[in-house]
Structure formats: C-alpha cells, structure tokens
Design a protein around this motif. Structure first.
Motif, short mmCIF file in Angstrom:
data_model
loop_
_atom_site.label_atom_id
_atom_site.label_comp_id
_atom_site.label_asym_id
_atom_site.label_seq_id
_atom_site.Cartn_x
_atom_site.Cartn_y
_atom_site.Cartn_z
N ASP A 99 0.83 -1.21 0.00
CA ASP A 99 0.00 0.00 0.00
C ASP A 99 0.86 1.26 0.00
N ARG A 100 1.96 1.26 0.78
CA ARG A 100 2.87 2.41 0.80
C ARG A 100 3.47 2.63 -0.60
N ASN A 103 0.78 4.16 -2.89
CA ASN A 103 0.55 5.56 -2.54
C ASN A 103 1.70 6.44 -3.02
N ALA A 106 1.21 6.94 -6.68
CA ALA A 106 0.13 7.91 -6.90
C ALA A 106 0.64 9.34 -6.69
N ALA A 107 1.52 9.54 -5.72
CA ALA A 107 2.04 10.88 -5.43
C ALA A 107 3.09 11.32 -6.44
N ASP A 135 1.60 5.08 -12.80
CA ASP A 135 0.19 5.41 -12.93
C ASP A 135 -0.22 5.33 -14.39
N GLN A 146 -3.08 1.62 -12.12
CA GLN A 146 -1.63 1.55 -11.98
C GLN A 146 -1.16 0.27 -12.64
#
Length: 159
Positions: A99-100, A103, A106-107, A135, A146
């Motif tokens: 998950d990290r 994320n 995504a950033a 992404d 993704q």
C-alpha cells in the motif's frame, strides 16, 4: 470511446486502446518505451519476457491486465487474474508495504527499482526485483489505474 476499466469482464489482453494507455503512460512517466520499436499489444501480451500487470481504480483495485509472463510467474490464468484483487498478490503481512508503494506511485507518477515480496497462487513466495510501477494516466489527464513491470524475481527458499 474510453473504456471503463472498472467494469468486470473486459478482455484487455490485445486491446489497442488499453495498450496505448499503458505504453504512453509508461513513456511519459519513465522516459523510455515499454516495448521494443515496432512491437505492440500482441508482443507485450504473448512474447514479452517481462511481467506486466495492471489494476483498476476500484476502492479494492482488481487486476485488469496480466500478460503471459505474469500469468506464468503468479500461476494464475487470465480468467483468474482479472477477477483477483491486486492486494492478494502480496501476503497479508506485506500488504501495508505494498500500500505504501502504491501511494508513493500515486504521489510521484512512478517508482523504479522496486523490490517486494509477492505470493503465487500455489503459495510460492518470491521477491520481485527492479520493478517499475507507474500510474495509468489517459490523454485527458485522468488516472485509470496503476501498472507494474519487472523481468527479475527470486523465489524465497523454504526454511
């Protein structure tokens, strides 16, 4: 017409629109081509030695693409893969780390040189090595999911 990749049942294995989304997003983010010059959707799905996977934007993202190399590596058929929540590609203790990663992608748009523990259908555990995760951004700037690619993995030896 842009497909809704959150709809179940789409066969994106040779889909030219989806291939363009993956390839163009990869090149914009990473700075080089996803496939060799002159190769396209069929080569990526059938012949690429690299694993290529993609998931959609569902709250619990589901795989929507897995080339033949991915199917062999993770031991799932196409029909099994495209119904599988992508979180299940990692064991429960490793899902927070996964998950990290997602994320961070995504950033930042992408991450290169990722290493992470994954699990195949049979329970075989392996580390993916030097993965690129990016992404999927369409031409209008909309995030569609993704994707990841890697061509190196190492089985974890049982104790």
């Amino acid at each position: 017409m842009i497909a809704n990749y959150n709809d179940a049942g789409l066969d994106l294995s040779y889909d030219l629109e989806f291939y363009a989304l993956m390839a163009e997003s990869f090149e914009r983010s990473v700075g080089h081509s996803l496939t060799p010059e002159g190769q396209g959707a069929e080569w990526l799905y059938d012949q690429s030695p690299a694993v290529v996977l993609a998931h959609n934007t569902d709250a619990d993202p589901r795989f929507i693409y897995a080339n033949r190399a991915a199917q062999a590596c993770f031991e799932y058929s196409w029909d099994e893969f495209i119904t599988l929540p992508s979180r299940l590609s990692a064991e429960a203790p490793d899902r927070a780390e996964r998950d990290r990663l997602l994320n961070a992608v995504a950033a930042n748009g992408f991450i290169a040189d990722y290493r992470g523990l994954r699990i195949a259908k049979s329970g075989r555990r392996f580390y993916i090595e030097k993965a690129i995760v990016w992404d999927l951004i369409d031409r209008s700037g909309c995030r569609r999911g993704q994707a990841a690619t890697f061509d190196s993995w190492q089985d974890v030896q049982a104790d």
